[in-house]
Design an enzyme around this catalytic site. Sequence first.
Site, PDB file in Angstrom:
ATOM      1  N   CYS A  59     -36.754  19.385 -14.195  1.00 34.03           N
ATOM      2  CA  CYS A  59     -37.831  20.325 -14.221  1.00 34.03           C
ATOM      3  C   CYS A  59     -38.757  20.165 -13.394  1.00 34.03           C
ATOM      4  O   CYS A  59     -39.554  19.191 -13.605  1.00 34.03           O
ATOM      5  CB  CYS A  59     -37.956  20.733 -15.577  1.00 34.03           C
ATOM      6  SG  CYS A  59     -38.906  22.558 -15.519  1.00 34.03           S
ATOM      7  N   CYS A  63     -45.091  19.794 -18.035  1.00 37.13           N
ATOM      8  CA  CYS A  63     -45.285  19.888 -19.317  1.00 37.13           C
ATOM      9  C   CYS A  63     -45.278  18.406 -20.132  1.00 37.13           C
ATOM     10  O   CYS A  63     -44.400  17.996 -20.047  1.00 37.13           O
ATOM     11  CB  CYS A  63     -44.327  20.812 -20.212  1.00 37.13           C
ATOM     12  SG  CYS A  63     -44.049  22.348 -19.303  1.00 37.13           S
ATOM     13  N   CYS A  66     -42.465  17.306 -22.534  1.00 38.96           N
ATOM     14  CA  CYS A  66     -41.072  17.643 -22.315  1.00 38.96           C
ATOM     15  C   CYS A  66     -40.433  16.577 -21.626  1.00 38.96           C
ATOM     16  O   CYS A  66     -40.725  16.085 -20.599  1.00 38.96           O
ATOM     17  CB  CYS A  66     -41.225  19.109 -21.633  1.00 38.96           C
ATOM     18  SG  CYS A  66     -39.510  19.534 -21.384  1.00 38.96           S
ATOM     19  N   CYS A 104     -28.957  30.506 -28.888  1.00 40.82           N
ATOM     20  CA  CYS A 104     -30.005  30.266 -27.919  1.00 40.82           C
ATOM     21  C   CYS A 104     -29.537  29.385 -26.678  1.00 40.82           C
ATOM     22  O   CYS A 104     -29.212  28.157 -27.137  1.00 40.82           O
ATOM     23  CB  CYS A 104     -31.179  29.964 -28.488  1.00 40.82           C
ATOM     24  SG  CYS A 104     -31.664  30.602 -30.125  1.00 40.82           S
ATOM     25  N   CYS A 136     -30.079  34.718 -27.151  1.00 42.05           N
ATOM     26  CA  CYS A 136     -31.363  34.525 -26.669  1.00 42.05           C
ATOM     27  C   CYS A 136     -31.352  33.576 -25.742  1.00 42.05           C
ATOM     28  O   CYS A 136     -30.495  32.566 -25.533  1.00 42.05           O
ATOM     29  CB  CYS A 136     -32.118  34.054 -27.747  1.00 42.05           C
ATOM     30  SG  CYS A 136     -33.897  33.425 -27.160  1.00 42.05           S
ATOM     31  N   CYS A 196     -39.392  36.422 -28.046  1.00 37.23           N
ATOM     32  CA  CYS A 196     -39.553  35.035 -29.048  1.00 37.23           C
ATOM     33  C   CYS A 196     -40.513  34.345 -28.289  1.00 37.23           C
ATOM     34  O   CYS A 196     -40.224  33.667 -27.508  1.00 37.23           O
ATOM     35  CB  CYS A 196     -38.258  34.177 -28.966  1.00 37.23           C
ATOM     36  SG  CYS A 196     -38.047  32.710 -29.719  1.00 37.23           S
ATOM     37  N   ARG A 268     -39.963  31.003 -37.017  1.00 40.82           N
ATOM     38  CA  ARG A 268     -39.064  29.846 -36.984  1.00 40.82           C
ATOM     39  C   ARG A 268     -39.577  28.438 -37.211  1.00 40.82           C
ATOM     40  O   ARG A 268     -40.389  27.952 -36.366  1.00 40.82           O
ATOM     41  CB  ARG A 268     -38.141  29.764 -35.593  1.00 40.82           C
ATOM     42  CG  ARG A 268     -36.932  29.082 -35.688  1.00 40.82           C
ATOM     43  CD  ARG A 268     -35.934  29.436 -34.631  1.00 40.82           C
ATOM     44  NE  ARG A 268     -35.519  30.637 -34.517  1.00 40.82           N
ATOM     45  CZ  ARG A 268     -35.738  31.766 -33.744  1.00 40.82           C
ATOM     46  NH1 ARG A 268     -36.659  31.289 -32.637  1.00 40.82           N
ATOM     47  NH2 ARG A 268     -35.536  32.812 -33.755  1.00 40.82           N
TER      48      ARG A 268
HETATM   49  N1  SAM Z   1     -38.092  25.724 -19.419  1.00 36.20           N
HETATM   50  C1  SAM Z   1     -38.116  26.714 -20.125  1.00 36.20           C
HETATM   51  C2  SAM Z   1     -39.607  27.038 -20.328  1.00 36.20           C
HETATM   52  O1  SAM Z   1     -40.440  25.987 -20.413  1.00 36.20           O
HETATM   53  O2  SAM Z   1     -39.768  28.151 -20.733  1.00 36.20           O
HETATM   54  C3  SAM Z   1     -37.248  26.768 -21.306  1.00 36.20           C
HETATM   55  C4  SAM Z   1     -37.331  25.239 -22.043  1.00 36.20           C
HETATM   56  S1  SAM Z   1     -38.539  24.741 -22.787  1.00 36.20           S
HETATM   57  C5  SAM Z   1     -37.962  23.024 -23.212  1.00 36.20           C
HETATM   58  C6  SAM Z   1     -38.760  25.667 -24.397  1.00 36.20           C
HETATM   59  C7  SAM Z   1     -39.861  25.213 -25.384  1.00 36.20           C
HETATM   60  O3  SAM Z   1     -39.320  23.919 -25.915  1.00 36.20           O
HETATM   61  C8  SAM Z   1     -41.270  24.608 -24.632  1.00 36.20           C
HETATM   62  O4  SAM Z   1     -42.119  25.807 -24.304  1.00 36.20           O
HETATM   63  C9  SAM Z   1     -41.776  24.011 -25.744  1.00 36.20           C
HETATM   64  O5  SAM Z   1     -42.420  24.824 -26.795  1.00 36.20           O
HETATM   65  C10 SAM Z   1     -40.495  23.576 -26.586  1.00 36.20           C
HETATM   66  N2  SAM Z   1     -40.275  22.006 -26.466  1.00 36.20           N
HETATM   67  C11 SAM Z   1     -40.188  21.422 -25.483  1.00 36.20           C
HETATM   68  N3  SAM Z   1     -40.196  20.151 -25.488  1.00 36.20           N
HETATM   69  C12 SAM Z   1     -40.756  19.717 -26.922  1.00 36.20           C
HETATM   70  C13 SAM Z   1     -40.916  18.718 -27.715  1.00 36.20           C
HETATM   71  N4  SAM Z   1     -40.787  17.496 -27.101  1.00 36.20           N
HETATM   72  N5  SAM Z   1     -41.563  18.893 -29.082  1.00 36.20           N
HETATM   73  C14 SAM Z   1     -41.476  19.959 -29.371  1.00 36.20           C
HETATM   74  N6  SAM Z   1     -41.236  21.391 -28.661  1.00 36.20           N
HETATM   75  C15 SAM Z   1     -40.870  21.047 -27.278  1.00 36.20           C
HETATM   76 FE1  SF4 Z   2     -39.811  22.538 -17.781  1.00 37.37          FE
HETATM   77 FE2  SF4 Z   2     -39.733  21.206 -20.086  1.00 37.37          FE
HETATM   78 FE3  SF4 Z   2     -41.923  22.574 -19.024  1.00 37.37          FE
HETATM   79 FE4  SF4 Z   2     -39.604  24.132 -19.824  1.00 37.37          FE
HETATM   80  S1  SF4 Z   2     -40.900  23.129 -21.113  1.00 37.37           S
HETATM   81  S2  SF4 Z   2     -40.957  24.281 -17.991  1.00 37.37           S
HETATM   82  S3  SF4 Z   2     -38.227  22.558 -19.318  1.00 37.37           S
HETATM   83  S4  SF4 Z   2     -40.891  20.833 -18.218  1.00 37.37           S
END
Ligand code: SAM
Ligand code: SF4
Length: 326
Positions: A59, A63, A66, A104, A136, A196, A268
């Site tokens: 991606c 973030c 992530c 989801c 979802c 959500c 949740r």
């Molecule tokens: N890429 C899309 C986005 O960011 O909207 C969808 C997938 S993203 C992985 C969805 C959510 O998962 C993130 O916004 C974050 O809140 C949560 N998330 C991701 N990695 C995480 C982690 N290591 N621990 C807790 N929550 C996490």
């Molecule tokens: Fe990409 Fe992870 Fe950020 Fe979602 S949370 S936008 S998958 S880097």
Amino acid sequence: MNAPVDFSLRFDWRVEEIVVLHDQPLLDLVAQANAVHRRFHDVNDVQKAALLSIKTGGCPEDCSYCPQSAHHREVKLDRVDLLETAEVLAAAKTAREAGADRFCMGAAWRSAPDGARFDAVLDMVRGVRALGMEACVTLGMINPSQAKRLVDAGLTAYNHNLDTGPEFYSEIITTRTYQDRLDTLKAVRGAGLEMCCGGIIGMGESVRDRAGMLQTLASFDPHPESVPINALVAVEGTPLAGRAQIDPLDLVRMIATTRIVMPKSRVRLSAGRSSLSREAQILCLVAGANSIFYGEKLLTTDNAGINEDDALFAAIAARDASASAA
Ligand code: SAM
Ligand code: SF4
Ligand code: DTB
């Protein structure tokens, strides 16, 4: 004497008020949250939402929590292109047979692409709905036309998190703004999809930042239909890898506060559950959580196992007479 519980639906919470709620004695906070929970919900109705990563890794966003961000090169993760619809629907069927109510699907995209890949996601949504489950998706940013096509395919809800409060946000993500997130949420609501939307605790933010996120969420009218509260899963190779795990009681406080400020929403208990004891999870349910992610895996990390979850549900169910006599 305890203060009387306020059951009103409010959209004008101030951050300071939320901090006061959050920081009150734990037993008062949990009692208040449980009273609100009972007023608006059947406390024994806990939603089981299954989760599947339909496109994994690579991606372009940064973030810091992530493991799927291409910026974090040290993370050990295999990239997987968009799964075939048949594979996704087979997983949905298995989840339904295990007892999941909602399916989801998450994709590691900055924003949902148009074209064949988006059409494939629409097929997945139609397929999940045909199985009789709620559907979802979380595909990153979407525009109003994409939101409309998702509605037409029968999508129940769109997940897009604020992640944290507006003041802390830029410490965690630099490649898209809080306003970008709010614009996607506007498209979601504008199309008539359920929203959500929640966030993560344990990234180094203050209680005020947590309250700031709740204040923003509670300013949506109506409130988001579901609010996932994640505890950071600190993944090796991400910038937040070194973060200590939060105290489970911080999660209890966050869930209870979420319940009070958004009385009707499904709250949740999301990522981070696998490191909680059975009792800490039950305390979260008492404090107002009424949904969990159910299944062996979240997107890329382990969830609490299905066997453990079945044991958890058995532990909170009514006992039959023979069991209590033993
Ligand atoms: N890429 C899309 C986005 O960011 O909207 C969808 C997938 S993203 C992985 C969805 C959510 O998962 C993130 O916004 C974050 O809140 C949560 N998330 C991701 N990695 C995480 C982690 N290591 N621990 C807790 N929550 C996490
Ligand atoms: Fe990409 Fe992870 Fe950020 Fe979602 S949370 S936008 S998958 S880097
Ligand atoms: C949400 O709030 N939590 C889920 C879901 N929405 C998509 C994702 C949690 C991901 C945890 C880290 C991982 O497994 O990659």
